[in-house]
Design a protein around this motif. Structure first.
Motif, PDB file in Angstrom:
ATOM      1  N   GLN A 184       0.815  -1.213   0.000  1.00  0.00           N
ATOM      2  CA  GLN A 184       0.000   0.000   0.000  1.00  0.00           C
ATOM      3  C   GLN A 184       0.850   1.266   0.000  1.00  0.00           C
ATOM      4  O   GLN A 184       0.401   2.323   0.433  1.00  0.00           O
ATOM      5  CB  GLN A 184      -0.918  -0.006   1.243  1.00  0.00           C
ATOM      6  N   LEU A 185       2.074   1.172  -0.498  1.00  0.00           N
ATOM      7  CA  LEU A 185       2.960   2.338  -0.515  1.00  0.00           C
ATOM      8  C   LEU A 185       2.470   3.395  -1.498  1.00  0.00           C
ATOM      9  O   LEU A 185       1.784   3.091  -2.479  1.00  0.00           O
ATOM     10  CB  LEU A 185       4.374   1.915  -0.917  1.00  0.00           C
ATOM     11  N   ASP A 186       2.866   4.640  -1.238  1.00  0.00           N
ATOM     12  CA  ASP A 186       2.595   5.711  -2.213  1.00  0.00           C
ATOM     13  C   ASP A 186       3.447   5.467  -3.455  1.00  0.00           C
ATOM     14  O   ASP A 186       4.400   4.676  -3.438  1.00  0.00           O
ATOM     15  CB  ASP A 186       2.929   7.070  -1.596  1.00  0.00           C
ATOM     16  N   ASP A 187       3.103   6.149  -4.543  1.00  0.00           N
ATOM     17  CA  ASP A 187       3.745   5.895  -5.836  1.00  0.00           C
ATOM     18  C   ASP A 187       5.260   6.093  -5.800  1.00  0.00           C
ATOM     19  O   ASP A 187       6.022   5.298  -6.361  1.00  0.00           O
ATOM     20  CB  ASP A 187       3.138   6.802  -6.918  1.00  0.00           C
ATOM     21  N   VAL A 188       5.719   7.166  -5.145  1.00  0.00           N
ATOM     22  CA  VAL A 188       7.151   7.460  -5.124  1.00  0.00           C
ATOM     23  C   VAL A 188       7.901   6.425  -4.293  1.00  0.00           C
ATOM     24  O   VAL A 188       8.941   5.902  -4.711  1.00  0.00           O
ATOM     25  CB  VAL A 188       7.420   8.883  -4.595  1.00  0.00           C
ATOM     26  N   SER A 189       7.391   6.094  -3.125  1.00  0.00           N
ATOM     27  CA  SER A 189       8.050   5.089  -2.289  1.00  0.00           C
ATOM     28  C   SER A 189       8.090   3.736  -2.991  1.00  0.00           C
ATOM     29  O   SER A 189       9.089   3.012  -2.915  1.00  0.00           O
ATOM     30  CB  SER A 189       7.323   4.948  -0.943  1.00  0.00           C
ATOM     31  N   LYS A 190       7.016   3.416  -3.693  1.00  0.00           N
ATOM     32  CA  LYS A 190       6.978   2.126  -4.402  1.00  0.00           C
ATOM     33  C   LYS A 190       8.060   2.086  -5.480  1.00  0.00           C
ATOM     34  O   LYS A 190       8.727   1.059  -5.662  1.00  0.00           O
ATOM     35  CB  LYS A 190       5.591   1.917  -5.016  1.00  0.00           C
ATOM     36  N   LEU A 191       8.269   3.178  -6.179  1.00  0.00           N
ATOM     37  CA  LEU A 191       9.323   3.215  -7.198  1.00  0.00           C
ATOM     38  C   LEU A 191      10.715   3.139  -6.565  1.00  0.00           C
ATOM     39  O   LEU A 191      11.621   2.510  -7.117  1.00  0.00           O
ATOM     40  CB  LEU A 191       9.194   4.488  -8.046  1.00  0.00           C
ATOM     41  N   LEU A 192      10.885   3.764  -5.403  1.00  0.00           N
ATOM     42  CA  LEU A 192      12.174   3.688  -4.713  1.00  0.00           C
ATOM     43  C   LEU A 192      12.463   2.257  -4.262  1.00  0.00           C
ATOM     44  O   LEU A 192      13.603   1.779  -4.361  1.00  0.00           O
ATOM     45  CB  LEU A 192      12.193   4.646  -3.520  1.00  0.00           C
ATOM     46  N   TYR A 193      11.450   1.571  -3.781  1.00  0.00           N
ATOM     47  CA  TYR A 193      11.606   0.155  -3.428  1.00  0.00           C
ATOM     48  C   TYR A 193      11.948  -0.668  -4.671  1.00  0.00           C
ATOM     49  O   TYR A 193      12.808  -1.558  -4.626  1.00  0.00           O
ATOM     50  CB  TYR A 193      10.325  -0.383  -2.798  1.00  0.00           C
ATOM     51  N   LYS A 194      11.278  -0.373  -5.765  1.00  0.00           N
ATOM     52  CA  LYS A 194      11.558  -1.107  -7.009  1.00  0.00           C
ATOM     53  C   LYS A 194      13.007  -0.881  -7.435  1.00  0.00           C
ATOM     54  O   LYS A 194      13.707  -1.828  -7.833  1.00  0.00           O
ATOM     55  CB  LYS A 194      10.608  -0.652  -8.113  1.00  0.00           C
ATOM     56  N   ALA A 195      13.472   0.361  -7.350  1.00  0.00           N
ATOM     57  CA  ALA A 195      14.862   0.662  -7.705  1.00  0.00           C
ATOM     58  C   ALA A 195      15.827  -0.111  -6.811  1.00  0.00           C
ATOM     59  O   ALA A 195      16.864  -0.599  -7.275  1.00  0.00           O
ATOM     60  CB  ALA A 195      15.111   2.171  -7.593  1.00  0.00           C
TER      61      ALA A 195
END
Length: 220
Positions: A184-195
């Motif tokens: 349920q992360l926000d969009d920016v945090s989710k992308l940082l996790y993906k990176a």
């Protein structure tokens, strides 16, 4: 000498939970430009717990990709001739459902003249002006297959080569990405996790593509 062993063991057991807790807590993050968007992104990321979102991903990994995002410096992967443009595969690559993704927008202003993709002597794609984005299905790849590409623009000639991650390594990355997608992360945090997931797997060109998305979202 033996009488000290229980003491040392007790100390080790006492320190282990503290070390684990520290690795689940994102440390303070630098904010070089102090913009409101960057500050908000840093605060949102620090409020997350990597041990719960993607077990096995460390807080140190998140701090490392945050630093990489702010520094705007490319690391990892093989570089041939001119630096590989953002969006183009190089090094180790995780193919998607549609194949390997090529994004030419970073060099579109240079005037693309030709692009070709090969595996050994086999030509997989050749075009004078490719679309802005392109997915190439590579079919069944043999272990260690090396794919090479050449992109010629009005100003430069670029070359890259990549292999596909396979087996257990691929399954682990896909499982981590699936866990992240359900979070349920926000969009920016989710992308940082993906990176961070991609960086840990040495998928540097794909990490850089995520950086491109992040820089647009937080106006870096």
């Amino acid at each position: 000498m033996l009488k000290f062993v229980p003491v040392l063991l007790a100390l080790a057991l006492a320190m282990a939970p503290a070390a684990q807790a520290a690795d689940c807590e994102v440390p303070p993050l630098p904010q070089s430009d102090k913009s409101a968007q960057t500050s908000a992104a840093a605060n949102a990321l620090r409020a997350t717990n990597p041990c719960k979102v993607v077990p096995g991903l460390s807080a140190k990994s998140l701090k490392a990709v945050w630093a990489g995002l702010l520094s705007n410096k490319k690391t990892g992967g093989r570089r041939l001739d001119n630096a590989v443009p953002d969006g183009l595969p190089n090094g180790s690559v995780l193919p998607g459902a549609a194949g390997v993704h090529f994004d030419f927008r970073d060099v579109a202003s240079e005037g693309i003249r030709s692009f070709r993709l090969e595996a050994g002597t086999q030509q997989l794609f050749k075009g004078s002006v490719p679309p802005a984005e392109l997915d190439v299905a590579l079919g069944r790849s043999g272990p260690g297959n090396v794919y090479t590409w050449t992109l010629v623009t009005r100003d430069n000639s670029y070359h890259g080569e990549f292999t596909l991650i396979e087996g257990d390594e691929r399954r682990e990355v896909e499982q981590q990405l699936a866990l992240l997608e359900r979070s349920q992360l926000d969009d920016v945090s989710k992308l940082l996790y993906k990176a961070a997931i991609l960086d840990d797997a040495n998928l540097y060109s794909e990490r850089d593509r995520v950086y491109m998305q992040l820089r647009k979202l937080i106006a870096l």
